[in-house]
Design a protein around this motif. Sequence first.
Motif, PDB file in Angstrom:
ATOM      1  N   GLY A  59       7.649  -4.558   8.368  1.00 24.82           N
ATOM      2  CA  GLY A  59       6.208  -4.771   8.332  1.00 24.82           C
ATOM      3  C   GLY A  59       5.437  -3.750   7.536  1.00 24.82           C
ATOM      4  O   GLY A  59       4.221  -3.706   7.607  1.00 24.82           O
ATOM      5  N   LEU A  60       6.111  -2.916   6.760  1.00 29.40           N
ATOM      6  CA  LEU A  60       5.385  -1.858   6.047  1.00 29.40           C
ATOM      7  C   LEU A  60       5.134  -2.284   4.605  1.00 29.40           C
ATOM      8  O   LEU A  60       6.068  -2.408   3.828  1.00 29.40           O
ATOM      9  N   PRO A  61       3.882  -2.540   4.246  1.00 28.87           N
ATOM     10  CA  PRO A  61       3.633  -3.066   2.904  1.00 28.87           C
ATOM     11  C   PRO A  61       3.909  -2.031   1.808  1.00 28.87           C
ATOM     12  O   PRO A  61       3.510  -0.875   1.934  1.00 28.87           O
ATOM     13  N   ASN A 120       8.809  -0.491   9.183  1.00 29.70           N
ATOM     14  CA  ASN A 120       7.768   0.316   9.817  1.00 29.70           C
ATOM     15  C   ASN A 120       8.436   1.522  10.495  1.00 29.70           C
ATOM     16  O   ASN A 120       9.353   1.350  11.289  1.00 29.70           O
ATOM     17  N   ASN A 177       0.336  -8.494   3.116  1.00 30.93           N
ATOM     18  CA  ASN A 177       0.279  -8.469   4.581  1.00 30.93           C
ATOM     19  C   ASN A 177      -1.162  -8.506   5.071  1.00 30.93           C
ATOM     20  O   ASN A 177      -1.484  -9.234   6.004  1.00 30.93           O
ATOM     21  N   GLU A 178      -2.022  -7.714   4.462  1.00 26.66           N
ATOM     22  CA  GLU A 178      -3.411  -7.701   4.933  1.00 26.66           C
ATOM     23  C   GLU A 178      -4.089  -9.044   4.641  1.00 26.66           C
ATOM     24  O   GLU A 178      -4.750  -9.625   5.502  1.00 26.66           O
ATOM     25  N   SER A 201      -2.907  -5.682   0.158  1.00 28.29           N
ATOM     26  CA  SER A 201      -1.482  -5.955   0.322  1.00 28.29           C
ATOM     27  C   SER A 201      -1.407  -7.409   0.781  1.00 28.29           C
ATOM     28  O   SER A 201      -2.347  -7.909   1.402  1.00 28.29           O
ATOM     29  N   PHE A 234       3.332  -0.705  -2.031  1.00 29.14           N
ATOM     30  CA  PHE A 234       2.283  -0.795  -3.047  1.00 29.14           C
ATOM     31  C   PHE A 234       2.865  -0.505  -4.419  1.00 29.14           C
ATOM     32  O   PHE A 234       3.987  -0.029  -4.548  1.00 29.14           O
ATOM     33  N   THR A 254      -2.613 -11.686   6.906  1.00 26.10           N
ATOM     34  CA  THR A 254      -2.976 -11.449   8.303  1.00 26.10           C
ATOM     35  C   THR A 254      -4.432 -11.829   8.554  1.00 26.10           C
ATOM     36  O   THR A 254      -4.766 -12.466   9.551  1.00 26.10           O
TER      37      THR A 254
END
Lengths: 465, 280
Positions: free
Chosen positions: A237-239, A397, A256-257, A254, A241, A260
């Motif tokens: 789960g750690l985006p 994560n 993910n953001e 990201s 960059f 989400t």
Amino acid sequence: MADKIPRQKMPQQDAKNRIRNFNEVPLGYDEKTAMLEAARCLQCKRPTCIDGCPVNINIPGFIKALKEGKPLEAFFTIKQTNSLPAVCGRVCPQEDQCEKLCVLAKKGDAVAIGNLERYVADYEREKEHFVAQRSDSHTNKKVAIIGSGPAGLTAAGDLARIGYNVTIFEALHKAGGVLVYGIPEFRLPKDIVQYEIDALKAAGVTVELSRVIGTAETVNDLLSTGFDAVFVATGAGLPLFLDIPGENLQGVYSANEYLTRSNLMKAYKFPEYDTPIVKGQKVAVFGGGNVAMDSARTALRLGSKEVYIVYRRSRTEMPARVEEVERAEEEGVIFTLLTNPVQFIGDEKGRVKAVECLKMELGEPDASGRRSPIPVKGSEFTIDIDVAIIAIGNGPNPLIPKTTPGMDITKRGNIIADPVTMKTSKIGVFAGGDIVTGAATVIQAMGAGRKAAKAIDEYLSTGSW
Amino acid sequence: MYTIITNEKISDNVGKAIVEAPYIAKHRKAGQFVIVIVDEVGERIPLTIADSDKKNGTITLYYQIVGTSTHKLSLKKKGEELFNVAGPLGHPTNIQRYGTCVCVGGGIGIAAVYPIAVAMKDAGNYLISIIGARNKDLLILEKELKAKSDEMIVTTDDGSHGVKGFVTDELKTILDGGKVDIVVAVGPVPMMKAVSDLTKKYTVKTLVSLNSIMVDGTGMCGGCRVTVDGKKQFTCVDGPEFDAHLVDFDELMKRLNTYKEQEKESFEKHKCKLEQYYGR
Ligand SMILES: Cc1cc2nc3c(=O)[nH]c(=O)nc-3n(C[C@H](O)[C@H](O)[C@H](O)COP(=O)(O)OP(=O)(O)OC[C@H]3O[C@@H](n4cnc5c(N)ncnc54)[C@H](O)[C@@H]3O)c2cc1C
Ligand SMILES: Cc1cc2nc3c(=O)[nH]c(=O)nc-3n(C[C@H](O)[C@H](O)[C@H](O)COP(=O)(O)OP(=O)(O)OC[C@H]3O[C@@H](n4cnc5c(N)ncnc54)[C@H](O)[C@@H]3O)c2cc1C
Ligand code: SF4
Ligand code: SF4
Ligand code: FES
């Protein structure tokens, strides 16, 4: 006979309409189509398709039951090894797994195993509502599962069935992991995921939402407060960059953001829902995987006029499912291939207004076997954009690894687990899914969950590590 | 779960809520926060845990009413429930016996600095508190802080209470007056930046608690990223506290403006719904 019936297409929403809504794109088989497709299966003596399925579903078995007009029996056949068929039927990369090894694939068109699996699961959910039962047998042993993605859900289901007291700890306020926060509604309706979670609860699994393990309580705390084993299934789960200038400008997300906000928080229904999202006119998505396709197609549905996929290699190297790339293309996503971003350019308010890119060409194959991209000197050009979405991958994560002494991790921060038993270097602690393998697939995570459940049962019933 | 025990306005636009959250009350430490979802359609907003009561299983939140979510929160009545409260999140403050500790709170940031000040005092530090706000109505926790502090200074921009002026003016006097071992500052970004610029000159170690926009609060989305010492850091898991002298405040200020337009739109819609509901 069977091979004269062509592979049955699944009807889908027309591209022009579907980019105006978040409803599911493929609409599912009706009964007639499903029966036609089922009839294509040769019921091979040595069904190679099964080898292609990471959880070894008895594929000819369930198709036979379906053919004989017993869809519920087909459902239970699948359920023996796959606890989330409605999900897998939709999102498995079937073309690389079961369908790739189907004997008919060599002659041209494999049996549409995924579509049939989806049909069977949808039939059960929509028509039968089979309610899972609590297991008759009970042990007094307690298992903690951290993370409610496919790995955690699968392990929970298996362990509850054996009779363990299972508690899932989930950081977010909804269970499902990537299935609820990452994969969009138009590919995987959230009701389906909720149905599976409700079934688990009915089977006696406790789900503790909004419980982030590692900030207050650690894995050690769980072990010392009554849990006999812990399964870590916290995903990737750690985006990541790009680490290029301008990446912190407003409007740079990201994936993910972005996903989400749209999926989990329903920003696509803003302002009915409170969570905002920047709806750009021109959006660039960086990356070439499923996550990039999902982001681009979400942007279109949020009303963006021009959506680019910017990918540094060529079409053939794209890791996304072919089907998803095709759908993105039908919907009007513009593919800017062999292109790499160099920097984001902002306006005076700090909003992104353009991205500077470089053209690439393909060199020799690298360690992964893919031809690696090399920048073409002097080929700089800019694309005007007002939203950028970075979808170049996710790492593990670090919260759990950092707070769990004695549990070994790789250089990249993934937890090291035995490939068969999912045991970590720490007694009583198992791990599986993306946190171990790095970003992979739903079905692989589920496979890991099954193996872990089996090994946890062995450990807790024999006491030997 | 998450039942509102009390919720009152302590001034025109600041509210104080005591919420049932036994797990959080039991585990939280100074410097940590929660993420609140007020109702089913709500967004996830971070709020500092200002205080807790382990025995009763409650936490105390102070919130400045600035937009849709905080306004909705202010309307929640005793006995009603919040949709969700997640926490405790973030790193706790590194509480040690530093010597002399100056805690600076600006506006709603006083709520965040309060638990840290208490912990610093309890750890044996000589505690000087400076709190400030635009006007008297925005000042909170004055009495509580005063009871804990060895010295206490209150400022308002308009002079409606305490000394007229800025917290930084008072901090400068203290820094000139004697040895300070650590400064902790929480408040609006411009205030934290001003404090940081000042203490840098005196080379006094300074911690700030950043208020970036968040979504998950678990390190999964990167939306809360800030630049600290030239590197990307996620406020929710790497912070919320950072070494002030390494923080890029200008970037943070710009990022906080990302949703200005939508926030307005959301609030208009929310107000409009309320008006319909109450028949104006
Ligand atoms: C946008 C997107 C599209 C994808 N599309 C596909 C596809 O089409 N087909 C496919 O097969 N795969 C796809 N994948 C990959 C697939 O979703 C993942 O491989 C799979 O979900 C991994 O499952 P998991 O159980 O390991 O972890 P996850 O699904 O990531 O779940 C982990 C859960 O653990 C929780 N968690 C993390 N840390 C903590 C903690 N400290 N305490 C408590 N809870 C915690 C998280 O909140 C999360 O809910 C996609 C992924 C993404 C992001
Ligand atoms: C770790 C952390 C702890 C916090 N603790 C507290 C607290 O204890 N009490 C409290 O009142 N607030 C606190 N905040 C800020 C709080 O989260 C925001 O004020 C809240 O999200 C605003 O939501 P809204 O919908 O009411 O307003 P919105 O409609 O979202 O915003 C209205 C106005 O507030 C500004 N704003 C939005 N988000 C923030 C933010 N994160 N920081 C500063 N200004 C913002 C906007 O620019 C806009 O002008 C904290 C933030 C963080 C990251
Ligand atoms: S689970 Fe996936 S791989 Fe296995 S049969 Fe179903 S679609 Fe194929
Ligand atoms: S290999 Fe293909 S045809 Fe043979 S059993 Fe499997 S699905 Fe049917
Ligand atoms: S809020 Fe998402 S990573 Fe911090």
